[in-house]
Write a protein that holds these residues in place. Structure first.
Motif, PDB file in Angstrom:
ATOM      1  N   LEU A  10       0.686  -1.299   0.009  1.00 35.54           N
ATOM      2  CA  LEU A  10      -0.131  -0.141   0.057  1.00 35.54           C
ATOM      3  C   LEU A  10       0.996   1.396   0.020  1.00 35.54           C
ATOM      4  O   LEU A  10       0.436   2.062  -0.665  1.00 35.54           O
ATOM      5  CB  LEU A  10      -1.046   0.050   1.124  1.00 35.54           C
ATOM      6  CG  LEU A  10      -2.225  -0.898   1.132  1.00 35.54           C
ATOM      7  CD1 LEU A  10      -2.948  -0.753   2.413  1.00 35.54           C
ATOM      8  CD2 LEU A  10      -2.969  -0.593  -0.233  1.00 35.54           C
ATOM      9  N   THR A  11       2.104   1.215   0.752  1.00 29.56           N
ATOM     10  CA  THR A  11       2.893   2.350   0.892  1.00 29.56           C
ATOM     11  C   THR A  11       3.130   2.536  -0.726  1.00 29.56           C
ATOM     12  O   THR A  11       3.293   4.011  -1.016  1.00 29.56           O
ATOM     13  CB  THR A  11       4.024   1.937   1.785  1.00 29.56           C
ATOM     14  OG1 THR A  11       3.420   1.848   3.070  1.00 29.56           O
ATOM     15  CG2 THR A  11       5.061   3.522   1.504  1.00 29.56           C
ATOM     16  N   GLU A  12       3.914   1.528  -1.118  1.00 27.59           N
ATOM     17  CA  GLU A  12       4.117   1.727  -2.647  1.00 27.59           C
ATOM     18  C   GLU A  12       3.263   2.401  -3.803  1.00 27.59           C
ATOM     19  O   GLU A  12       3.486   3.402  -4.349  1.00 27.59           O
ATOM     20  CB  GLU A  12       4.813   0.470  -3.277  1.00 27.59           C
ATOM     21  CG  GLU A  12       5.179   0.434  -4.451  1.00 27.59           C
ATOM     22  CD  GLU A  12       5.975  -0.774  -5.130  1.00 27.59           C
ATOM     23  OE1 GLU A  12       6.418  -0.818  -6.036  1.00 27.59           O
ATOM     24  OE2 GLU A  12       5.890  -1.784  -4.442  1.00 27.59           O
ATOM     25  N   VAL A  13       2.117   1.511  -3.728  1.00 26.23           N
ATOM     26  CA  VAL A  13       1.163   2.049  -4.629  1.00 26.23           C
ATOM     27  C   VAL A  13       0.388   3.228  -4.355  1.00 26.23           C
ATOM     28  O   VAL A  13       0.178   4.081  -5.278  1.00 26.23           O
ATOM     29  CB  VAL A  13      -0.142   0.836  -4.689  1.00 26.23           C
ATOM     30  CG1 VAL A  13      -1.509   1.333  -5.324  1.00 26.23           C
ATOM     31  CG2 VAL A  13       0.323  -0.469  -4.997  1.00 26.23           C
ATOM     32  N   LEU A  14       0.077   3.556  -3.084  1.00 23.13           N
ATOM     33  CA  LEU A  14      -0.633   4.959  -2.754  1.00 23.13           C
ATOM     34  C   LEU A  14       0.426   6.020  -2.573  1.00 23.13           C
ATOM     35  O   LEU A  14      -0.050   7.204  -2.910  1.00 23.13           O
ATOM     36  CB  LEU A  14      -1.241   5.049  -1.244  1.00 23.13           C
ATOM     37  CG  LEU A  14      -2.376   3.777  -1.042  1.00 23.13           C
ATOM     38  CD1 LEU A  14      -2.707   3.714   0.308  1.00 23.13           C
ATOM     39  CD2 LEU A  14      -3.475   4.366  -1.975  1.00 23.13           C
ATOM     40  N   LEU A  71       0.123   4.936  -7.703  1.00 26.35           N
ATOM     41  CA  LEU A  71      -1.214   5.229  -7.925  1.00 26.35           C
ATOM     42  C   LEU A  71      -1.376   6.279  -9.022  1.00 26.35           C
ATOM     43  O   LEU A  71      -2.387   5.644  -9.759  1.00 26.35           O
ATOM     44  CB  LEU A  71      -2.002   6.071  -6.755  1.00 26.35           C
ATOM     45  CG  LEU A  71      -3.264   6.059  -6.782  1.00 26.35           C
ATOM     46  CD1 LEU A  71      -4.006   4.846  -6.897  1.00 26.35           C
ATOM     47  CD2 LEU A  71      -3.990   6.815  -5.397  1.00 26.35           C
ATOM     48  N   THR A  72      -0.810   7.220  -9.202  1.00 23.68           N
ATOM     49  CA  THR A  72      -0.964   8.240 -10.554  1.00 23.68           C
ATOM     50  C   THR A  72      -0.661   7.497 -11.674  1.00 23.68           C
ATOM     51  O   THR A  72      -1.369   7.578 -12.643  1.00 23.68           O
ATOM     52  CB  THR A  72      -0.279   9.473 -10.297  1.00 23.68           C
ATOM     53  OG1 THR A  72      -0.822  10.087  -8.902  1.00 23.68           O
ATOM     54  CG2 THR A  72      -0.739  10.375 -11.475  1.00 23.68           C
ATOM     55  N   THR A  73       0.447   6.645 -11.646  1.00 19.70           N
ATOM     56  CA  THR A  73       0.791   6.146 -12.780  1.00 19.70           C
ATOM     57  C   THR A  73      -0.201   4.846 -12.947  1.00 19.70           C
ATOM     58  O   THR A  73      -0.440   4.816 -14.215  1.00 19.70           O
ATOM     59  CB  THR A  73       2.304   5.303 -12.627  1.00 19.70           C
ATOM     60  OG1 THR A  73       2.991   6.285 -12.268  1.00 19.70           O
ATOM     61  CG2 THR A  73       2.531   4.427 -13.670  1.00 19.70           C
ATOM     62  N   PHE A  74      -0.631   4.141 -12.069  1.00 16.96           N
ATOM     63  CA  PHE A  74      -1.609   3.078 -12.397  1.00 16.96           C
ATOM     64  C   PHE A  74      -2.945   3.445 -12.957  1.00 16.96           C
ATOM     65  O   PHE A  74      -3.527   3.082 -13.980  1.00 16.96           O
ATOM     66  CB  PHE A  74      -2.058   2.235 -11.271  1.00 16.96           C
ATOM     67  CG  PHE A  74      -0.831   1.231 -10.747  1.00 16.96           C
ATOM     68  CD1 PHE A  74      -0.018   0.742 -11.774  1.00 16.96           C
ATOM     69  CD2 PHE A  74      -0.809   0.805  -9.595  1.00 16.96           C
ATOM     70  CE1 PHE A  74       0.946  -0.215 -11.136  1.00 16.96           C
ATOM     71  CE2 PHE A  74       0.428  -0.102  -9.021  1.00 16.96           C
ATOM     72  CZ  PHE A  74       1.074  -0.684 -10.048  1.00 16.96           C
ATOM     73  N   ILE A  95      -8.327   0.452  -4.896  1.00 14.65           N
ATOM     74  CA  ILE A  95      -7.451   1.609  -5.046  1.00 14.65           C
ATOM     75  C   ILE A  95      -7.235   2.185  -6.396  1.00 14.65           C
ATOM     76  O   ILE A  95      -7.334   3.112  -6.711  1.00 14.65           O
ATOM     77  CB  ILE A  95      -5.909   1.094  -4.446  1.00 14.65           C
ATOM     78  CG1 ILE A  95      -6.076   0.697  -3.081  1.00 14.65           C
ATOM     79  CG2 ILE A  95      -4.825   2.182  -4.836  1.00 14.65           C
ATOM     80  CD1 ILE A  95      -4.868   0.243  -2.401  1.00 14.65           C
ATOM     81  N   ILE A  96      -7.432   1.137  -7.395  1.00 12.06           N
ATOM     82  CA  ILE A  96      -7.384   1.794  -8.924  1.00 12.06           C
ATOM     83  C   ILE A  96      -8.735   2.035  -9.332  1.00 12.06           C
ATOM     84  O   ILE A  96      -9.018   3.041 -10.205  1.00 12.06           O
ATOM     85  CB  ILE A  96      -6.671   0.667  -9.583  1.00 12.06           C
ATOM     86  CG1 ILE A  96      -5.354   0.300  -9.340  1.00 12.06           C
ATOM     87  CG2 ILE A  96      -6.656   1.165 -11.275  1.00 12.06           C
ATOM     88  CD1 ILE A  96      -4.440   1.435  -8.891  1.00 12.06           C
ATOM     89  N   ALA A  97      -9.577   1.124  -9.092  1.00  9.00           N
ATOM     90  CA  ALA A  97     -11.119   1.296  -9.710  1.00  9.00           C
ATOM     91  C   ALA A  97     -11.802   2.375  -9.290  1.00  9.00           C
ATOM     92  O   ALA A  97     -12.711   3.120  -9.941  1.00  9.00           O
ATOM     93  CB  ALA A  97     -12.197  -0.028  -9.264  1.00  9.00           C
ATOM     94  N   CYS A  98     -11.816   3.108  -7.988  1.00  9.37           N
ATOM     95  CA  CYS A  98     -12.384   4.247  -7.556  1.00  9.37           C
ATOM     96  C   CYS A  98     -12.072   5.509  -8.320  1.00  9.37           C
ATOM     97  O   CYS A  98     -12.786   5.908  -8.641  1.00  9.37           O
ATOM     98  CB  CYS A  98     -12.291   4.309  -6.000  1.00  9.37           C
ATOM     99  SG  CYS A  98     -13.128   3.016  -5.286  1.00  9.37           S
ATOM    100  N   PRO A  99     -10.860   5.718  -8.419  1.00  5.92           N
ATOM    101  CA  PRO A  99     -10.420   7.085  -9.231  1.00  5.92           C
ATOM    102  C   PRO A  99     -10.821   6.710 -10.691  1.00  5.92           C
ATOM    103  O   PRO A  99     -11.149   7.966 -11.381  1.00  5.92           O
ATOM    104  CB  PRO A  99      -9.132   7.286  -8.875  1.00  5.92           C
ATOM    105  CG  PRO A  99      -8.509   6.115  -8.510  1.00  5.92           C
ATOM    106  CD  PRO A  99      -9.632   5.270  -7.786  1.00  5.92           C
ATOM    107  N   VAL A 100     -10.561   5.575 -11.223  1.00  6.90           N
ATOM    108  CA  VAL A 100     -10.895   5.262 -12.917  1.00  6.90           C
ATOM    109  C   VAL A 100     -12.510   5.572 -12.819  1.00  6.90           C
ATOM    110  O   VAL A 100     -12.863   6.254 -13.899  1.00  6.90           O
ATOM    111  CB  VAL A 100     -10.606   4.083 -13.186  1.00  6.90           C
ATOM    112  CG1 VAL A 100     -10.960   3.646 -14.601  1.00  6.90           C
ATOM    113  CG2 VAL A 100      -9.099   3.980 -13.171  1.00  6.90           C
TER     114      VAL A 100
END
Length: 99
Positions: free
Chosen positions: A8-12, A16-19, A46-51
């Protein structure tokens, strides 16, 4: 209590912006028409919500298990969607779809 999660530290943090950008570009490039965005687990959320927000589409959550869960439903959200895409964290093992 604070529990650190390297994932989560890495993704968030930086990814996250890249994904989200990568996912959005793939969806646009595919020209696929869809009614909703489906995801499983925290990594998918984590990815689906902003997309979903970018495309103004409702979400479908598919739980891996309802055991020890706050809900008794395996699937929730826009369950009447005729066509949906599945968004995940791009680890790309295929495990999310197979399970």
């Amino acid at each position: 209590m604070y529990i650190e999660s390297p994932y989560l530290t890495e993704v968030l943090g930086t990814k996250l912006t890249t994904f989200v950008t990568m996912t959005t570009k793939r969806i646009i490039k595919s020209k696929v028409k869809f009614d909703a965005i489906a995801f499983r687990g925290m990594s998918g959320a984590i990815i689906a919500c902003p997309v979903a927000s970018i495309f103004k589409k409702p979400l479908i959550i598919v739980r891996k298990s309802i055991k020890n869960c706050h809900s008794s439903r395996q699937v929730e959200g826009f369950i009447d969607a005729k066509k949906y895409i599945i968004v995940d964290d791009f680890i790309e093992t295929g495990k999310t779809i197979r399970n």
